[in-house]
Design a protein around this motif. Structure first.
Motif, PDB file in Angstrom:
ATOM      1  N   GLN A   3      -9.440  -5.790  -1.718  1.00  0.00           N
ATOM      2  CA  GLN A   3      -8.899  -6.943  -1.479  1.00  0.00           C
ATOM      3  C   GLN A   3      -7.930  -7.478  -2.555  1.00  0.00           C
ATOM      4  OE1 GLN A   3      -9.044  -8.685   1.572  1.00  0.00           O
ATOM      5  NE2 GLN A   3      -7.711 -10.037   0.798  1.00  0.00           N
ATOM      6  N   ILE A   4      -8.262  -7.296  -3.599  1.00  0.00           N
ATOM      7  CA  ILE A   4      -7.515  -7.700  -5.207  1.00  0.00           C
ATOM      8  C   ILE A   4      -6.254  -7.001  -4.969  1.00  0.00           C
ATOM      9  CG2 ILE A   4      -7.563  -7.916  -7.505  1.00  0.00           C
ATOM     10  CD1 ILE A   4     -10.469  -8.574  -7.525  1.00  0.00           C
ATOM     11  N   VAL A   5      -6.400  -5.581  -4.967  1.00  0.00           N
ATOM     12  CA  VAL A   5      -5.019  -4.834  -5.086  1.00  0.00           C
ATOM     13  C   VAL A   5      -4.239  -5.138  -3.491  1.00  0.00           C
ATOM     14  CG1 VAL A   5      -4.077  -2.407  -4.757  1.00  0.00           C
ATOM     15  CG2 VAL A   5      -6.218  -3.039  -6.050  1.00  0.00           C
ATOM     16  N   ALA A   6      -4.559  -5.164  -2.693  1.00  0.00           N
ATOM     17  CA  ALA A   6      -3.969  -5.643  -1.468  1.00  0.00           C
ATOM     18  C   ALA A   6      -3.141  -7.198  -1.520  1.00  0.00           C
ATOM     19  CB  ALA A   6      -4.812  -5.603   0.035  1.00  0.00           C
ATOM     20  N   GLU A   7      -3.802  -7.903  -2.038  1.00  0.00           N
ATOM     21  CA  GLU A   7      -3.162  -9.295  -2.239  1.00  0.00           C
ATOM     22  C   GLU A   7      -1.981  -9.197  -3.341  1.00  0.00           C
ATOM     23  OE1 GLU A   7      -6.252 -12.123  -3.569  1.00  0.00           O
ATOM     24  OE2 GLU A   7      -7.221 -11.942  -1.521  1.00  0.00           O
ATOM     25  N   TYR A   8      -2.184  -8.383  -4.469  1.00  0.00           N
ATOM     26  CA  TYR A   8      -1.362  -8.110  -5.411  1.00  0.00           C
ATOM     27  C   TYR A   8      -0.038  -7.650  -4.731  1.00  0.00           C
ATOM     28  CZ  TYR A   8       1.193  -6.831  -9.586  1.00  0.00           C
ATOM     29  OH  TYR A   8       2.533  -6.705 -10.389  1.00  0.00           O
ATOM     30  N   TYR A   9      -0.210  -6.634  -4.013  1.00  0.00           N
ATOM     31  CA  TYR A   9       0.988  -5.885  -3.298  1.00  0.00           C
ATOM     32  C   TYR A   9       1.329  -6.457  -2.159  1.00  0.00           C
ATOM     33  CZ  TYR A   9       0.741  -2.153  -6.756  1.00  0.00           C
ATOM     34  OH  TYR A   9       0.920  -1.628  -7.887  1.00  0.00           O
ATOM     35  N   ASN A  10       0.590  -7.634  -1.637  1.00  0.00           N
ATOM     36  CA  ASN A  10       1.005  -8.434  -0.421  1.00  0.00           C
ATOM     37  C   ASN A  10       0.921  -7.309   0.634  1.00  0.00           C
ATOM     38  OD1 ASN A  10       1.655 -10.714   0.694  1.00  0.00           O
ATOM     39  ND2 ASN A  10       3.888 -10.293   0.762  1.00  0.00           N
ATOM     40  N   ILE A  11       0.095  -6.587   1.050  1.00  0.00           N
ATOM     41  CA  ILE A  11      -0.333  -5.764   2.199  1.00  0.00           C
ATOM     42  C   ILE A  11      -1.579  -5.978   2.833  1.00  0.00           C
ATOM     43  CG2 ILE A  11       1.310  -3.972   1.376  1.00  0.00           C
ATOM     44  CD1 ILE A  11      -0.986  -2.485   0.221  1.00  0.00           C
ATOM     45  N   PRO A  12      -1.871  -5.725   3.910  1.00  0.00           N
ATOM     46  CA  PRO A  12      -3.036  -5.972   4.562  1.00  0.00           C
ATOM     47  C   PRO A  12      -4.069  -4.731   3.847  1.00  0.00           C
ATOM     48  CG  PRO A  12      -1.626  -5.667   6.364  1.00  0.00           C
ATOM     49  CD  PRO A  12      -0.607  -5.485   4.913  1.00  0.00           C
ATOM     50  N   VAL A  13      -5.101  -5.160   3.726  1.00  0.00           N
ATOM     51  CA  VAL A  13      -6.340  -4.015   3.348  1.00  0.00           C
ATOM     52  C   VAL A  13      -6.264  -2.766   4.154  1.00  0.00           C
ATOM     53  CG1 VAL A  13      -8.655  -3.690   2.861  1.00  0.00           C
ATOM     54  CG2 VAL A  13      -7.752  -6.052   2.068  1.00  0.00           C
ATOM     55  N   LYS A  14      -6.149  -3.085   5.489  1.00  0.00           N
ATOM     56  CA  LYS A  14      -6.031  -1.877   6.498  1.00  0.00           C
ATOM     57  C   LYS A  14      -5.207  -0.844   5.998  1.00  0.00           C
ATOM     58  CE  LYS A  14      -3.449  -3.798  10.058  1.00  0.00           C
ATOM     59  NZ  LYS A  14      -3.340  -4.202  11.530  1.00  0.00           N
ATOM     60  N   LEU A  15      -4.153  -1.235   5.343  1.00  0.00           N
ATOM     61  CA  LEU A  15      -3.176  -0.152   5.052  1.00  0.00           C
ATOM     62  C   LEU A  15      -3.619   0.663   3.689  1.00  0.00           C
ATOM     63  CD1 LEU A  15       0.512  -1.788   5.262  1.00  0.00           C
ATOM     64  CD2 LEU A  15      -0.418  -0.039   6.597  1.00  0.00           C
ATOM     65  N   LEU A  16      -4.516   0.020   3.142  1.00  0.00           N
ATOM     66  CA  LEU A  16      -5.019   0.920   2.141  1.00  0.00           C
ATOM     67  C   LEU A  16      -5.839   2.082   2.397  1.00  0.00           C
ATOM     68  CD1 LEU A  16      -6.098  -1.863  -0.720  1.00  0.00           C
ATOM     69  CD2 LEU A  16      -3.901  -0.199  -0.808  1.00  0.00           C
ATOM     70  N   ILE A  17      -6.545   2.091   3.710  1.00  0.00           N
ATOM     71  CA  ILE A  17      -7.362   2.898   4.149  1.00  0.00           C
ATOM     72  C   ILE A  17      -6.610   3.751   5.221  1.00  0.00           C
ATOM     73  CG2 ILE A  17      -9.529   1.788   3.512  1.00  0.00           C
ATOM     74  CD1 ILE A  17      -9.838   0.799   6.526  1.00  0.00           C
ATOM     75  N   SER A  18      -5.466   3.331   5.477  1.00  0.00           N
ATOM     76  CA  SER A  18      -4.492   4.142   6.531  1.00  0.00           C
ATOM     77  C   SER A  18      -4.029   5.572   5.878  1.00  0.00           C
ATOM     78  CB  SER A  18      -3.309   3.288   7.001  1.00  0.00           C
ATOM     79  OG  SER A  18      -2.323   3.365   5.848  1.00  0.00           O
ATOM     80  N   LYS A  19      -3.322   6.132   6.787  1.00  0.00           N
ATOM     81  CA  LYS A  19      -2.831   7.661   6.279  1.00  0.00           C
ATOM     82  C   LYS A  19      -1.476   7.554   5.956  1.00  0.00           C
ATOM     83  CE  LYS A  19      -6.259  10.447   9.175  1.00  0.00           C
ATOM     84  NZ  LYS A  19      -6.894  11.200   8.402  1.00  0.00           N
ATOM     85  N   THR A  20      -0.833   6.300   6.016  1.00  0.00           N
ATOM     86  CA  THR A  20       0.643   6.257   5.523  1.00  0.00           C
ATOM     87  C   THR A  20       0.851   6.591   4.281  1.00  0.00           C
ATOM     88  OG1 THR A  20       2.495   4.645   5.911  1.00  0.00           O
ATOM     89  CG2 THR A  20       0.444   3.606   4.750  1.00  0.00           C
ATOM     90  N   ARG A  21       2.221   7.172   4.258  1.00  0.00           N
ATOM     91  CA  ARG A  21       2.442   7.732   2.933  1.00  0.00           C
ATOM     92  C   ARG A  21       3.551   7.196   2.258  1.00  0.00           C
ATOM     93  NH1 ARG A  21       2.229  14.210   3.155  1.00  0.00           N
ATOM     94  NH2 ARG A  21       0.744  14.092   1.675  1.00  0.00           N
ATOM     95  N   VAL A  22       3.800   5.601   2.666  1.00  0.00           N
ATOM     96  CA  VAL A  22       4.917   5.000   2.248  1.00  0.00           C
ATOM     97  C   VAL A  22       4.591   4.544   0.674  1.00  0.00           C
ATOM     98  CG1 VAL A  22       6.347   2.561   2.398  1.00  0.00           C
ATOM     99  CG2 VAL A  22       5.345   3.814   4.416  1.00  0.00           C
ATOM    100  N   ALA A  23       5.797   4.847  -0.187  1.00  0.00           N
ATOM    101  CA  ALA A  23       5.330   4.890  -1.624  1.00  0.00           C
ATOM    102  C   ALA A  23       4.616   3.618  -2.093  1.00  0.00           C
ATOM    103  CB  ALA A  23       6.986   5.038  -2.213  1.00  0.00           C
ATOM    104  N   ASN A  24       5.253   2.676  -1.733  1.00  0.00           N
ATOM    105  CA  ASN A  24       4.377   1.236  -2.302  1.00  0.00           C
ATOM    106  C   ASN A  24       2.687   1.185  -1.651  1.00  0.00           C
ATOM    107  OD1 ASN A  24       5.372   0.490   0.297  1.00  0.00           O
ATOM    108  ND2 ASN A  24       5.059  -1.643  -0.323  1.00  0.00           N
TER     109      ASN A  24
END
Length: 89
Positions: A3-24
Motif C-alpha cells: 500500500q505504501i509503495v502503491a501510494e508513493y507511485y500513485n498506482i493501484p495495489v493490484k498492479l503490484l501483483i499483476s504481470k504487467t512489465r511497464v517500467a514504473n
C-alpha cells in the motif's frame, strides 16, 4: 508495504501483483518486494506468492536490482529510505 509503495507511485495495489512489465510498475513492484525482504525478512518464496505467484528467483532478482539502484542513484536511495521510514512508523 504494498500500500505504501502503491501510494508513493500513485498506482493501484493490484498492479503490484499483476504481470504487467511497464517500467514504473516493475520498479514499484521490485521495491515493494525489496521492502518485504528487508523489513520483515520473509522468505523469497513467500514474497513471490504475495506478489501474484512470482517465483523465488524473480524476487531475488528484484531485490538485487533495487540494491544496485540504491548504490548508483542517490535520489532513488532517498526514496527507499523515505518508504522504509513510512513502513516502520
Amino acid at each position: 508495504m504494498k500500500q505504501i509503495v502503491a501510494e508513493y507511485y500513485n498506482i493501484p495495489v493490484k498492479l503490484l501483483i499483476s504481470k504487467t512489465r511497464v517500467a514504473n510498475i516493475t520498479i514499484a513492484r521490485h521495491l515493494a518486494m525489496f521492502l518485504a525482504r528487508t523489513l520483515i525478512d520473509e522468505p523469497f518464496s513467500r514474497i513471490g506468492i504475495e506478489f501474484g505467484g512470482k517465483d523465488h528467483s524473480t524476487v531475488m532478482n528484484a531485490c538485487q536490482k533495487i540494491e544496485i539502484l540504491i548504490k548508483n542513484n542517490k535520489e532513488f536511495a532517498k526514496v527507499v529510505h523515505l518508504l522504509i521510514a513510512k513502513c516502520q512508523g
